[in-house]
Design an enzyme around this catalytic site. Structure first.
Site, short mmCIF file in Angstrom:
data_model
loop_
_atom_site.label_atom_id
_atom_site.label_comp_id
_atom_site.label_asym_id
_atom_site.label_seq_id
_atom_site.Cartn_x
_atom_site.Cartn_y
_atom_site.Cartn_z
N CYS A 23 0.84 -1.21 0.00
CA CYS A 23 0.00 0.00 0.00
C CYS A 23 0.88 1.26 0.00
O CYS A 23 1.57 1.52 -0.96
CB CYS A 23 -0.96 -0.03 1.19
SG CYS A 23 -2.37 1.08 0.99
N HIS A 27 -3.20 -5.91 1.28
CA HIS A 27 -2.55 -5.97 2.58
C HIS A 27 -2.39 -7.39 3.08
O HIS A 27 -3.29 -7.91 3.76
CB HIS A 27 -3.35 -5.16 3.60
CG HIS A 27 -3.28 -3.69 3.39
ND1 HIS A 27 -2.42 -2.88 4.09
CD2 HIS A 27 -3.94 -2.89 2.53
CE1 HIS A 27 -2.56 -1.62 3.67
NE2 HIS A 27 -3.47 -1.61 2.73
N GLU A 43 -0.61 -8.36 5.46
CA GLU A 43 -0.52 -8.37 6.92
C GLU A 43 -1.89 -8.33 7.59
O GLU A 43 -2.00 -8.57 8.78
CB GLU A 43 0.37 -7.21 7.41
CG GLU A 43 -0.28 -5.84 7.49
CD GLU A 43 -0.46 -5.15 6.14
OE1 GLU A 43 -0.29 -5.80 5.09
OE2 GLU A 43 -0.81 -3.95 6.12
#
Lengths: 235, 775
Positions: free
Chosen positions: A86, A203, A205
């Site tokens: 991002c 994302h 994560e």
């Protein structure tokens, strides 16, 4: 040890550390952007999402001047693995470590949603735990994620196998309906020519636990752990 | 001495500042002299409705603010049991112990007037302000909710306001890295002249490390941190939030502040770091009334005084006067009191984040607020009379003359519903019931990685982590609710229903309701009918909070929500927060699999007063809202928590606006995949009441073990009936005798529901009729 770079305005820094440390069980530290050096023993660098410097200027345009970026560049040039997600992807593009740029979403609005991406090229260091054609379900959350690149550069990118992820339908079809932000060629993630620097808008994560939505992000972050572990063994 | 062009202070000027003649007299008596111009400004903001709660305090005192069984005395925060209220109303926000050595801190606050004048900045600074209330207590903000209400979307102004507010909430929340995990949005004519923007935030703090806004320790330095002070927001609290709108409203745009989420993000991290260092004695946000309010409140709580050198305050505009410096509401500023000798270290810590921190004064023992400017004392007033002994009014109350008319509903005269399928589609397309995904997809609902249930469910469910990132088994559920139409028809019952619904939503996730916060949005308190609404609402709030075991730990009152004499519906927005011991065991609000039994908990009565069906299909907003049996509610919430913990309940969805048919439809298509349902009902009531009535205390459950659940419900004294089964690609509702009332493809129904908002926003002028859209 993984260095998670913390810019002022980084938001996903602690989440990235959580994914590496608490879920994947490897050492990970937040590294302040004003540090001129990466900590000794840094085996991988992660540039997290967020709004570095508020993104009041073009996204990532300020962060690339942070002192730590000189060290990150050196690390990348020496072949160390660097992953930007991002805002981290935007910083890498601004810093010239990755080709292309990220523009305002096609529909202009910020968009937070779970989307699907197709793995175009599997393999170390970023996607060894995936296979080509595999569909990953990951979240996106950005206002400026429309990947753009000049036509000739795009051809080079495609020819070089540098497009690693494309937005797709749950079944893996790459078409306009599956393109959340208007990215050229549905591109969600790319790597550099050398293959050791990758950026993506989704994302990983935030997709590391079934409890909070899914574990497909481990295909990326786990691969990175494997690559670093393998490099450590061969050293 | 500097030469300033300041107006001479007299009664006339005091009136212009919104002070009454009696309040002016009181100031003269308190000081024994005429106030200076800056002093007049201080009194006007500190005694404004917004800051002093002068019309509401007398009512708010009746609310329960402690957990059942909790003693009246102070609690030891280190050892307090789960559920203990550690900090109640009066501080920045309230705090409750949740176990694992942690406490939750939360509050909801209004930013209505600024958002109507400048929607994006108004909403953004609303989010910023509530965040500062949370992290100034040492907590890391982890989840936000919002409650936003507009006029009809057919009005282009309100489409603009909706877009602007959503951009403001998202722009600030996304950038600052705090997940917006849920909210509510509604539309009604009554908000055409006065929209509502209520922002909620919740944070986590070690139980024994809660910071308070206290200027303790004589001689301690007072430190200013954050953005420089400008001219923005002067009199935002006193003149904007404490008066109704009129033709000159647009001229008040300069009173709206401008938000800077990047500075806020840095402030959050830097303040949390500084608070962990042990150098901070007290800390408070410079919110409404800025430097004035924060320093007075901090000194008042500690029983001290403050001496301040205004020349040291960082400024971003030239030639700011003391008056402006004291009253500016520039955003992203904090006031800190540090230990003596630690100020240098603290300032350096903030410098790491490129934040300006400056010692502007020190704590004194004389109980006075003294402000100097260019060596001259421009303010010298006793703290307590201004902060603590603000005026307190028992405003007159009168039952609205037309209340009987509002509540009159003769069901026999209401034409029966001839086309239930069509009625369902009309309701799915109604903006108040339709999917709000267009809104929440613009919010980052995932950041910080704790979102177990995000927007679109009954309650949001957020896992709790320690500050170092270590996860716990705990999760917090939260839901923001209010049915303003019900509150207008009966503010007492309507408010009870809002608390019950919020708690029920929380319980649907499996959590046990813990405590609540509220934002009471009303018209002008100077009107006896509005004051009656307010008093009735607070009475209902107190009764429901006591019955459901959810103390009121924080809150906010927003009066003067009216334009040219037209008030909004009374809108007491409630957020109940619940605690779940084992986050792995939770329920969701959509069907999780085909082949599950559908069980309806609770009783459906012939209640159509104030219902969405009555409004949408008969154009009537009359009757008494459904009654709430609080004892039943309490038992129901316990049953849900037990049933989820036992693994018997996988889906639990509150039956609310639009009734059973809408709740069933939502269960079918609010999840990641659509799963249909086949339901049969006993036609013991009017069909409209059965399908679309909004009787409270009901929950739809999806279970793989209906027998066990029915037995559990019977033991708990909760009526329960098995009404159908999940599966297929249609929603079918019919009678046992075989009459099909509703039979629709999910794809078609879901399209109506999910397109209702976007199509109204996309169409420039008015939306096409439903028939054109869906045929």
């Amino acid at each position: 040890m993984f260095a998670v770079i913390q810019f002022p305005g980084s938001n996903d820094d602690r989440d990235m550390r959580f994914a590496m440390k608490s879920v994947l069980g490897v050492a990970a530290e937040l590294v302040w952007h004003k540090n001129p050096e990466l900590p000794p023993g840094t085996a991988g660098v992660l540039l997290p999402g967020g709004f570095s410097y508020g993104d009041y200027l073009r996204c990532g345009a300020m962060a690339r001047f942070s002192p730590v970026m000189t060290a990150v560049r050196r690390f990348a040039e020496a072949g160390g693995p660097v992953l930007g997600t991002c805002n981290g992807f935007q910083v890498l593009c601004e810093a010239g470590l990755l080709p292309g740029a990220l523009l305002r979403n096609r529909d202009l609005d910020f968009l937070c949603d779970w989307i699907h991406v197709r793995v175009e090229h599997a393999g170390a260091p970023f996607l060894s735990r995936a296979r080509a054609g595999q569909v990953l379900r990951l979240p996106i959350k950005h206002g400026e994620g429309r990947y753009a690149i000049a036509a000739d550069a795009l051809a080079g990118l495609e020819a070089g196998g540098q497009v690693l992820l494309r937005y797709c339908t749950p079944a893996g079809a790459v078409d306009e309906t599956a393109n959340p932000n208007g990215s050229i060629g549905n591109i969600a993630g790319v790597r550099n020519a050398a293959g050791n620097v990758m950026g993506l808008m989704p994302h990983p994560e935030h997709a590391v636990e079934a409890l909070t939505g899914g574990t497909d992000g481990l295909a990326l972050l786990g691969s990175l752990v494997d690559a670093v572990t393998a490099a450590g063994r061969s050293r | 001495m500097s030469v300033r062009r300041e107006p001479s202070v007299d009664l006339e000027l005091a009136r212009e500042h919104g002070l009454s003649d009696a309040e002016w007299q009181r100031i003269l008596e308190l000081l024994g002299r005429t106030p200076t111009f800056p002093e007049l400004g201080i009194f006007s903001v500190m005694w404004s409705e917004h800051c002093s709660y002068k019309s509401s305090r007398i009512h708010l005192r009746t609310l329960p603010t402690q957990a059942a069984g909790q003693g009246a005395g102070p609690v030891d925060p280190g050892s307090a049991a789960v559920g203990t209220v550690l900090v109640g109303p009066g501080e920045g926000a309230g705090a409750v112990a949740i176990g694992a050595g942690l406490a939750v801190i939360f509050k909801i606050e209004s930013h209505n007037h600024p958002s109507f004048i400048e929607p994006t900045q108004g909403a953004a600074t609303g989010v910023g302000g509530i965040l500062r209330d949370i992290f100034s207590m040492g907590a890391r903000p982890i989840a936000s909710l919002d409650s936003i209400r507009f006029g009809p979307l057919e009005d282009p102004k309100h489409r603009m306001l909706l877009r602007g507010v959503v951009r403001g909430i998202g722009g600030y929340g996304n950038s600052v890295g705090v997940a917006t995990v849920g909210g509510e949005t509604s539309f009604h004519e009554c908000y055409r002249g006065n929209i509502l923007v209520n922002a909620f935030n919740l944070g986590i703090v070690p139980q024994d490390a809660i910071f308070l806004g206290q200027a303790a320790g004589v001689g301690n330095p007072v430190v200013y941190v954050g953005s420089k002070t400008g001219r923005d927001g002067i009199h935002g609290a006193s003149l904007l939030a404490s008066a109704e709108f009129d033709e000159q409203t647009d001229a008040k745009r300069p009173t709206v502040q401008v938000g800077d989420p990047f500075t806020e993000k840095c402030l959050i991290e830097a303040c949390l770091e500084a608070m962990r260092s042990g150098d901070i004695v007290g800390i408070q946000d410079m919110g409404a009334a800025g430097l004035t309010c924060s320093s007075f409140e901090m000194a008042s709580r500690a029983g001290t005084g403050i001496e301040m050198e205004l020349d040291r305050v960082p400024r971003r505009a030239a030639n700011l006067t003391p008056y402006e410096l004291l009253l500016s509401e520039s955003q992203e500023r904090m006031l800190l009191v540090t230990r003596q000798g630690a100020e240098q270290r603290v300032c350096e810590q903030f410098a790491r984040w490129d934040l300006e921190a400056v010692v502007v004064g020190r704590v004194t023992e004389d109980g006075r607020m003294k402000v100097r400017w260019h060596g001259e004392t421009v303010v010298d007033i006793p703290v307590d009379p201004v902060a603590e002994n603000a005026p307190c009014y028992e405003r007159p109350i009168r039952v609205p003359a037309e209340l009987g008319e509002r509540q009159k509903l003769d069901l026999a005269s209401i034409e029966p519903e001839s086309d239930p399928q069509r009625a369902l589609e009309t309701l799915l397309d109604a903006p108040n019931l339709a999917s709000k995904a267009w809104i929440w997809r613009q919010y980052d609902s995932l950041v910080q990685g704790n979102t177990v249930i995000g927007p679109g469910g009954d309650a949001a469910l957020v896992r709790v982590k320690h500050e170092d990132g270590t996860p716990t088994d705990l999760a917090l559920a939260m839901s923001v609710d209010c049915n303003p139409r019900w509150c207008w028809l009966d503010p007492y019952q309507g408010t009870i229903a809002a608390v019950a619904e919020s708690a029920r939503n929380v319980a649907c996730s499996g959590a046990r309701p813990l405590a609540l916060t509220n934002c009471l949005n009303f018209g002008s308190p100077e009107k006896p009918e509005i004051m009656w609404e307010f008093a009735e609402s607070v009475r209902g709030l107190g009764e429901a909070a006591r019955a459901l075991g959810t103390p009121v730990i924080s809150g906010n009152v927003s009066f003067y929500n009216e334009t040219r004499g037209q008030a909004i519906f009374p809108t007491p927005t409630i957020v109940v927060v619940g605690l779940l011991d084992d986050v792995q065991r939770h329920a969701v609000s959509h069907w999780t699999a085909p082949g599950l039994a559908i069980v309806l908990l609770g009783e459906t009565r012939e209640e159509l007063g104030g219902s969405e069906w009555l409004a949408q299909r008969r154009g009537l907003e009359v009757g008494s809202p459904p009654t709430v049996d609080l004892a039943h509610e309490h038992r129901l919430h316990g049953l849900l928590a037990d049933g989820v913990a036992a693994g018997e309940i996988r889906t639990a969805h509150d039956v609310a606006d639009g009734g059973l048919a809408i709740a069933l439809a939502e269960c079918c298509f609010s999840g990641p995949e659509r799963i249909g349902a086949r339901v049969t009902l006993d036609p013991a009531l009017r069909l409209e009441a059965l399908l679309f009535g909004e009787s409270t205390g009901r929950v739809l459950v999806g279970t793989a073990d209906a027998a066990a659940l029915l037995a559990r419900a019977a033991a708990a004294g909760i009526p329960a009936q098995r009404i159908g089964e999940t599966g297929g690609a249609r929603l079918q509702i019919g009678s046992r005798a075989g009459t099909a009332w509703i039979d629709g493809e999910l794809e078609r129904l879901a399209a109506i529901w999910s397109r209702a908002l976007p199509r109204r926003l996309e169409e420039g002028e008015g939306a096409p009729a439903l028939a054109e859209e869906t045929s």
